[in-house]
Design an enzyme around this catalytic site. Structure first.
Site, PDB file in Angstrom:
ATOM      1  N   HIS A  13       1.956  -6.666  -8.337  1.00  0.00           N
ATOM      2  CA  HIS A  13       1.865  -6.154  -6.962  1.00  0.00           C
ATOM      3  C   HIS A  13       3.127  -5.386  -6.618  1.00  0.00           C
ATOM      4  O   HIS A  13       4.104  -5.946  -6.108  1.00  0.00           O
ATOM      5  CB  HIS A  13       1.635  -7.313  -5.975  1.00  0.00           C
ATOM      6  CG  HIS A  13       1.345  -6.851  -4.571  1.00  0.00           C
ATOM      7  ND1 HIS A  13       0.175  -7.157  -3.918  1.00  0.00           N
ATOM      8  CD2 HIS A  13       2.056  -6.092  -3.705  1.00  0.00           C
ATOM      9  CE1 HIS A  13       0.187  -6.606  -2.713  1.00  0.00           C
ATOM     10  NE2 HIS A  13       1.329  -5.959  -2.559  1.00  0.00           N
ATOM     11  N   HIS A  15       4.171  -1.307  -5.164  1.00  0.00           N
ATOM     12  CA  HIS A  15       3.658  -0.015  -4.696  1.00  0.00           C
ATOM     13  C   HIS A  15       4.447   1.130  -5.309  1.00  0.00           C
ATOM     14  O   HIS A  15       5.664   1.055  -5.451  1.00  0.00           O
ATOM     15  CB  HIS A  15       3.713   0.051  -3.172  1.00  0.00           C
ATOM     16  CG  HIS A  15       2.792  -0.928  -2.512  1.00  0.00           C
ATOM     17  ND1 HIS A  15       1.537  -0.587  -2.079  1.00  0.00           N
ATOM     18  CD2 HIS A  15       2.936  -2.248  -2.233  1.00  0.00           C
ATOM     19  CE1 HIS A  15       0.944  -1.656  -1.552  1.00  0.00           C
ATOM     20  NE2 HIS A  15       1.771  -2.683  -1.637  1.00  0.00           N
ATOM     21  N   ARG A  69       5.757  15.950  -2.440  1.00  0.00           N
ATOM     22  CA  ARG A  69       4.973  17.128  -2.043  1.00  0.00           C
ATOM     23  C   ARG A  69       4.416  17.913  -3.212  1.00  0.00           C
ATOM     24  O   ARG A  69       3.607  18.806  -3.022  1.00  0.00           O
ATOM     25  CB  ARG A  69       5.825  18.018  -1.145  1.00  0.00           C
ATOM     26  CG  ARG A  69       6.237  17.234   0.106  1.00  0.00           C
ATOM     27  CD  ARG A  69       6.963  18.046   1.124  1.00  0.00           C
ATOM     28  NE  ARG A  69       7.417  17.176   2.222  1.00  0.00           N
ATOM     29  CZ  ARG A  69       8.209  17.580   3.194  1.00  0.00           C
ATOM     30  NH1 ARG A  69       8.648  18.822   3.218  1.00  0.00           N
ATOM     31  NH2 ARG A  69       8.562  16.732   4.129  1.00  0.00           N
ATOM     32  N   ASP A 136      -5.308   2.325  -4.138  1.00  0.00           N
ATOM     33  CA  ASP A 136      -5.610   1.623  -2.882  1.00  0.00           C
ATOM     34  C   ASP A 136      -5.937   2.564  -1.727  1.00  0.00           C
ATOM     35  O   ASP A 136      -5.431   3.686  -1.642  1.00  0.00           O
ATOM     36  CB  ASP A 136      -4.499   0.632  -2.504  1.00  0.00           C
ATOM     37  CG  ASP A 136      -3.280   1.271  -1.859  1.00  0.00           C
ATOM     38  OD1 ASP A 136      -2.972   2.441  -2.167  1.00  0.00           O
ATOM     39  OD2 ASP A 136      -2.630   0.588  -1.034  1.00  0.00           O
ATOM     40  N   GLY A 168      -1.881  -1.341   3.673  1.00  0.00           N
ATOM     41  CA  GLY A 168      -1.559  -0.927   5.027  1.00  0.00           C
ATOM     42  C   GLY A 168      -1.744  -2.041   6.046  1.00  0.00           C
ATOM     43  O   GLY A 168      -1.834  -3.214   5.684  1.00  0.00           O
ATOM     44  N   HIS A 195      -5.349  -6.165  -0.377  1.00  0.00           N
ATOM     45  CA  HIS A 195      -4.402  -6.950   0.414  1.00  0.00           C
ATOM     46  C   HIS A 195      -5.206  -7.716   1.461  1.00  0.00           C
ATOM     47  O   HIS A 195      -6.175  -7.182   2.005  1.00  0.00           O
ATOM     48  CB  HIS A 195      -3.456  -6.048   1.198  1.00  0.00           C
ATOM     49  CG  HIS A 195      -2.405  -5.334   0.407  1.00  0.00           C
ATOM     50  ND1 HIS A 195      -2.682  -4.508  -0.625  1.00  0.00           N
ATOM     51  CD2 HIS A 195      -1.057  -5.320   0.556  1.00  0.00           C
ATOM     52  CE1 HIS A 195      -1.544  -4.005  -1.097  1.00  0.00           C
ATOM     53  NE2 HIS A 195      -0.542  -4.481  -0.395  1.00  0.00           N
ATOM     54  N   GLU A 198      -1.713 -10.893   4.940  1.00  0.00           N
ATOM     55  CA  GLU A 198      -0.272 -10.617   4.937  1.00  0.00           C
ATOM     56  C   GLU A 198       0.220 -10.611   6.387  1.00  0.00           C
ATOM     57  O   GLU A 198       1.151 -11.338   6.732  1.00  0.00           O
ATOM     58  CB  GLU A 198       0.011  -9.249   4.286  1.00  0.00           C
ATOM     59  CG  GLU A 198       1.478  -8.827   4.324  1.00  0.00           C
ATOM     60  CD  GLU A 198       1.716  -7.411   3.807  1.00  0.00           C
ATOM     61  OE1 GLU A 198       0.783  -6.597   3.806  1.00  0.00           O
ATOM     62  OE2 GLU A 198       2.870  -7.120   3.425  1.00  0.00           O
ATOM     63  N   ASP A 276       6.599  -6.005  -4.566  1.00  0.00           N
ATOM     64  CA  ASP A 276       5.983  -5.222  -3.478  1.00  0.00           C
ATOM     65  C   ASP A 276       6.583  -3.828  -3.296  1.00  0.00           C
ATOM     66  O   ASP A 276       5.976  -2.847  -3.711  1.00  0.00           O
ATOM     67  CB  ASP A 276       6.016  -6.030  -2.168  1.00  0.00           C
ATOM     68  CG  ASP A 276       4.941  -5.611  -1.195  1.00  0.00           C
ATOM     69  OD1 ASP A 276       4.016  -4.882  -1.596  1.00  0.00           O
ATOM     70  OD2 ASP A 276       5.014  -6.008  -0.015  1.00  0.00           O
TER      71      ASP A 276
HETATM   72  O1  LIG Z   1       3.406  -4.776   1.827  1.00  0.00           O
HETATM   73  C1  LIG Z   1       2.549  -3.877   2.011  1.00  0.00           C
HETATM   74  N1  LIG Z   1       1.418  -4.146   2.662  1.00  0.00           N
HETATM   75  C2  LIG Z   1       0.468  -3.217   2.914  1.00  0.00           C
HETATM   76  N2  LIG Z   1       0.583  -1.939   2.524  1.00  0.00           N
HETATM   77  C3  LIG Z   1       1.686  -1.578   1.870  1.00  0.00           C
HETATM   78  C4  LIG Z   1       2.704  -2.518   1.592  1.00  0.00           C
HETATM   79  N3  LIG Z   1       3.687  -1.866   0.942  1.00  0.00           N
HETATM   80  C5  LIG Z   1       3.297  -0.592   0.808  1.00  0.00           C
HETATM   81  N4  LIG Z   1       2.084  -0.412   1.359  1.00  0.00           N
HETATM   82  C6  LIG Z   1       1.406   0.886   1.372  1.00  0.00           C
HETATM   83  O2  LIG Z   1       1.307   1.301   2.707  1.00  0.00           O
HETATM   84  C7  LIG Z   1       0.522   2.485   2.700  1.00  0.00           C
HETATM   85  C8  LIG Z   1      -0.130   2.645   4.018  1.00  0.00           C
HETATM   86  O3  LIG Z   1      -1.340   1.980   4.106  1.00  0.00           O
HETATM   87  C9  LIG Z   1      -0.400   2.359   1.495  1.00  0.00           C
HETATM   88  O4  LIG Z   1      -0.104   3.426   0.622  1.00  0.00           O
HETATM   89  C10 LIG Z   1      -0.014   1.017   0.887  1.00  0.00           C
HETATM   90  O5  LIG Z   1      -0.117   1.074  -0.524  1.00  0.00           O
END
Ligand SMILES: O=c1[nH]cnc2c1ncn2[C@@H]1O[C@H](CO)[C@@H](O)[C@H]1O
Length: 334
Positions: A13, A15, A69, A136, A168, A195, A198, A276
Site C-alpha cells: 500500500h 501511492h 505534466r 485506483d 481519496g 480503501h 480510513e 502509504d
Molecule cells: O491515504 C490515502 N488515502 C486515500 N487516498 C490517498 C491516500 N494517499 C494518497 N491518496 C490518493 O489521493 C488521490 C485522491 O483521491 C488518489 O490518487 C489516491 O490514490
C-alpha cells in the site's frame, strides 16, 4: 543498520505520487514555477506537508499530482520510487497509481501506461525490485473518473496491472456508486483492493466487502470499532493494509498510543505493514516496521513474521513470493 532495514520486504500500500521524494517534488515545483502553489524551499516544503486534517492532506496531495505534466515526469517518478524502495530492501511492490489525474491534464491513457511499463521494466532490471500496479479511482472525482480508470485498465491491460482500487476521501463518497466498475474489473481478472475505513467508520468496510468484493482493505482501521467485522475479516482472511504513521499524520488516529493495530491483531485480523505516502508523512517502510514492532511489542522473529504476511497477502507471482520468503528465512537464520 536496523533489523527492519535489512529485512526483505513487500510493500502493498504505497501511492505513486505520494512516494515522490522531497527532492523530486522540489525539482518539479521549480520546473513548473509560476503555475504551482508548491514551494521549492526545503523548509517551506516541510511546512506545506503538515496537514490539518484528511481533507487538507488530499488538497496538498492533488497539488503535487498537478506537477506531473508529461510522460517523462511520470517515468522519472516511477523509476525514482523503485530506487528508493530497493534501497530499503523492498523486493516487491504493488504501487497504487491514479491514471485519471494524469489523463485529466492531457496525458493520453496510452502514454500513461507506456511510461509506467517502461519505467517498471527498467527498474526491475536496475534495482531487482518486482513492480505491479493497482489503478485506483480518485473517489472525489466520482463516476466519470471511475469510467476513465476502468477503460484504461481494460482497454490497455498493462502487463504489470494486478488490481483495481479506490482512494481519496470517504466522507461524501459512498462506495456503492462504483459497484459496476469493480464488477467489470474483477470479471477481467483484476483484484479488488479499495480503501475503506480510513476516515469513516466500519460501514464503509462492510460496503467494500459486500458491494465491491474487496480482497484486501486499504487501511480499514475503523474495523477495530466493530467486533463482528473483525471476526468476519479473521474468518474470511481479508487482510488490512496498515500504515500507522499515515493515520497519525492525516489525523485519522489521534496519537500512536491510540492506534488500533494491537486490537486488530489480537482479534486475529490479518494485516500487512505499509507506508502509504512515505515522504509526505516523513516515514519509510522500514520505519513503519519499527513502529509496528513498538506497537505490538514484537521481537525480531515477530517482525519477520509481519514481513512474511506482507508477502503472503500480495498478488506477486508464486516464484517471486517463494524467493522473498526464502530470503526472509535466510536473513533471520530460520
Ligand atoms: O491515504 C490515502 N488515502 C486515500 N487516498 C490517498 C491516500 N494517499 C494518497 N491518496 C490518493 O489521493 C488521490 C485522491 O483521491 C488518489 O490518487 C489516491 O490514490
Amino acid at each position: 543498520m536496523s533489523f527492519e532495514s535489512g529485512l526483505p520486504k513487500a510493500e502493498l500500500h504505497v501511492h505513486h505520487v505520494g512516494s515522490a521524494s522531497m527532492r523530486t517534488v522540489a525539482e518539479l515545483a521549480e520546473r513548473h514555477a509560476g503555475s504551482t502553489s508548491v514551494p521549492t524551499d526545503p523548509e517551506a516544503l516541510a511546512d506545506f506537508f503538515t496537514f490539518t486534517d484528511f481533507a487538507h492532506f488530499i488538497e496538498v496531495y492533488l497539488s503535487v499530482v498537478d506537477l506531473l505534466r508529461t510522460p517523462e515526469d511520470l517515468w522519472t517518478l516511477t523509476h525514482d520510487v523503485a530506487r528508493d524502495l530497493a534501497a530499503q530492501n523492498v523486493r516487491y511492490v504493488e504501487l497504487t497509481c491514479t491514471p485519471y489525474t494524469s489523463i485529466a491534464v492531457g496525458i493520453s491513457a496510452e502514454a500513461y501506461c507506456e511510461a509506467l511499463e517502461d519505467a517498471r521494466r527498467r527498474a526491475e532490471a536496475d534495482f531487482g525490485v518486482t513492480m505491479r500496479w493497482i489503478f485506483d479511482i480518485p473517489g472525489e472525482s466520482g463516476v466519470p473518473a471511475a469510467d476513465v480508470t476502468l477503460d484504461t485498465a481494460l482497454r490497455l491491460q498493462p502487463e504489470g496491472l494486478i488490481g483495481f482500487g479506490l482512494g481519496g476521501p470517504e466522507i461524501g463518497v459512498p462506495r456503492p456508486q462504483f459497484k459496476a466498475h469493480f464488477e467489470q474489473a474483477r470479471a477481467s481478472g483484476l483484484h479488488s483492493l479499495p480503501h475503506a475505513g480510513e476516515s469513516t467508520g466500519p460501514e464503509t468496510i462492510w460496503d467494500a466487502i459486500h458491494v465491491l468484493g474487496a480482497e484486501r482493505i486499504g487501511h480499514g482501521i475503523a474495523a477495530a470499532q466493530d467486533p463482528v467485522l473483525m471476526a468476519y475479516l479473521a474468518e474470511h482472511q481479508i487482510p488490512l493494509e496498515i500504515s500507522p504513521t499515515s493515520n497519525i499524520r492525516t489525523r485519522s488516529v489521534a496519537s500512536m498510543d491510540q492506534h488500533p493495530l494491537p486490537a486488530l491483531v489480537a482479534a486475529g485480523v490479518p494485516v500487512s505493514i505499509n507506508s502509504d505516502d512515505p515522504p509526505m508523512f516523513d516515514t519509510t517502510l522500514t520505519r513503519e516496521y519499527e513502529v509496528a514492532r513498538n506497537l505490538l511489542g514484537l521481537d525480531d522473529a515477530g517482525v519477520a513474521d509481519l514481513a512474511r504476511a506482507g508477502v503472503r497477502h500480495s498478488f506477486a507471482p508464486d516464484d517471486v513470493k517463494s524467493t522473498i520468503l526464502a530470503e526472509i528465512d535466510a536473513y533471520t537464520g530460520s
